[in-house]
Design an enzyme around this catalytic site. Structure first.
Site, short mmCIF file in Angstrom:
data_model
loop_
_atom_site.label_atom_id
_atom_site.label_comp_id
_atom_site.label_asym_id
_atom_site.label_seq_id
_atom_site.Cartn_x
_atom_site.Cartn_y
_atom_site.Cartn_z
CD GLU A 33 -2.99 -0.75 -0.30
OE1 GLU A 33 -2.98 0.31 -0.74
OE2 GLU A 33 -3.73 -1.80 -0.43
CE1 TYR A 116 -5.89 3.85 -0.54
CE2 TYR A 116 -3.87 3.52 -0.26
CZ TYR A 116 -4.51 3.19 -0.63
OH TYR A 116 -4.72 1.93 -1.52
CG ASP A 134 -7.16 4.67 -4.43
OD1 ASP A 134 -8.53 4.92 -4.74
OD2 ASP A 134 -6.53 4.01 -4.81
#
Ligand code: SF4
Length: 350
Positions: A33, A116, A134
């Site tokens: 990520e 996020y 996102d």
């Protein structure tokens, strides 16, 4: 059928086989990520595979030297991600028994972890009911619920809608599915609405012109800056320095500085070297102009071949004299590799 069911059914059939989808290891998911922020999946895959091989867990990251981590990150850009990950890993080893916390507050308190990353890691790795937002998800949602502007009000509306739609049994899969939809189907310029699993519910599709959602925001043009740099040689070695500026901090480079005019480039380079190294140099010749684009400016670097006259007596810079064969041992920002490939003289031997 519920919208989350439509998205999940579609995802179960078409989801891409990506290395970070092989298991739900929170560390692996966190690494992926971080790498995926602002970076395309195809670019990330080799970096991810290499990273997991070299640094298989939090402790291996915490123990590593920053230079070694940055070398593995070299070319991926946005290096603050790597430095913050290093800091976060050290904190986990010191305070969390090297475990990734499952609580929102503990995880988001770590360096480099924003909403996020926290939402993605906690939902995908631990099945916690958090949404992710996102760029892909924002675009998909703006289209589905018919919002032209990504104003604060509309972003909030998107978040509230996502919370309602989130599949509480499979929150991680739901988040991944929405991101996948944005990456593969609901793309910025050519959405493939015919094959979209939620087209019957999509306001933008029904409007006949999904590209109006969200409306196009013209990007500011980025400025061009001129720099001067010197490949300063001492026999078979050249001088490199470590950056401590905020941008690209921790990476190595040849000595260089931003200038206002190409006309004064030689003087500016000599003065820079004297100021920072108290070193006299002789500029032999111009090697060329290297062009490179960073995210917020274009660089034109006027490059000179130089030899040193004196030794460095005092410097506040962290510097090294390296042989060509040692380039691989230091993390450089991209423009330096262009410089090294230009600089192929016999006297800088391996
Ligand atoms: S129908 Fe088209 S615009 Fe709407 S979500 Fe699907 S791909 Fe995007």
């Amino acid at each position: 059928m519920k919208i989350s069911t439509s998205i999940l059914n579609w995802f179960d059939i078409v989801k891409r086989d990506l290395p970070f989808r092989k298991n739900k290891n929170p560390y692996n998911i966190w690494v992926s990520e971080i790498m995926l922020q602002q970076t395309k999946v195809e670019t990330v895959i080799p970096y991810y595979n290499n990273w997991i091989k070299k640094f298989p867990d939090v402790m291996s990251v915490a123990k590593a030297e920053e230079d070694v981590l940055l070398k593995s990150w070299e070319g991926l850009g946005y290096y603050a991600r790597c430095r913050n990950f290093h800091k976060a890993a050290k904190i986990l080893c010191e305070n969390f028994n090297s475990k990734i916390p499952q609580s929102w507050n503990a995880f988001i308190g770590l360096p480099g972890v924003g909403e996020y990353t926290a939402g993605a890691v906690l939902s995908i790795a631990f099945n916690k009911p958090f949404i992710v937002l996102d760029g892909n998800v924002k675009r998909v949602m703006a289209r589905v619920i018919g919002r032209r502007k990504l104003s604060k009000y509309n972003i909030n509306l998107i978040k509230q809608t996502l919370k309602k739609w989130l599949d509480k049994n499979r929150p991680g899969d739901f988040n991944e599915a929405l991101m996948e939809l944005g990456a593969c189907i609901c793309t910025p310029k050519k959405p493939k609405c015919i094959g979209c699993p939620i087209n019957t519910l999509c306001i933008a599709y029904k409007s006949g012109n999904p590209l109006n959602y969200p409306s196009y925001i013209r990007k500011k043009s980025i400025p061009n800056y001129t720099f001067v740099g010197g490949v300063i040689r001492d026999k078979d070695k050249v001088l490199i320095q470590k950056r401590n500026e905020k941008m690209l901090s921790g990476l190595w480079e040849i000595p260089n500085k931003k200038i206002n005019s190409v006309k004064t480039s030689k003087n500016e380079l000599e003065n820079y070297i004297i100021k920072h190294y108290q070193l006299s140099i002789k500029i032999k010749k111009k090697l060329g102009v290297i062009k490179h684009s960073y995210s917020h400016f274009n660089m034109n670097l006027v490059l000179f071949d130089c030899i040193k006259y004196s030794g460095i007596t005092k410097s506040q810079k962290t510097y090294k004299w390296i042989k060509k064969s040692e380039i691989k041992d230091y993390p450089f920002h991209k423009v330096n590799h262009k410089i090294f490939s230009l600089f192929k003289y016999d006297y800088w031997t391996i």
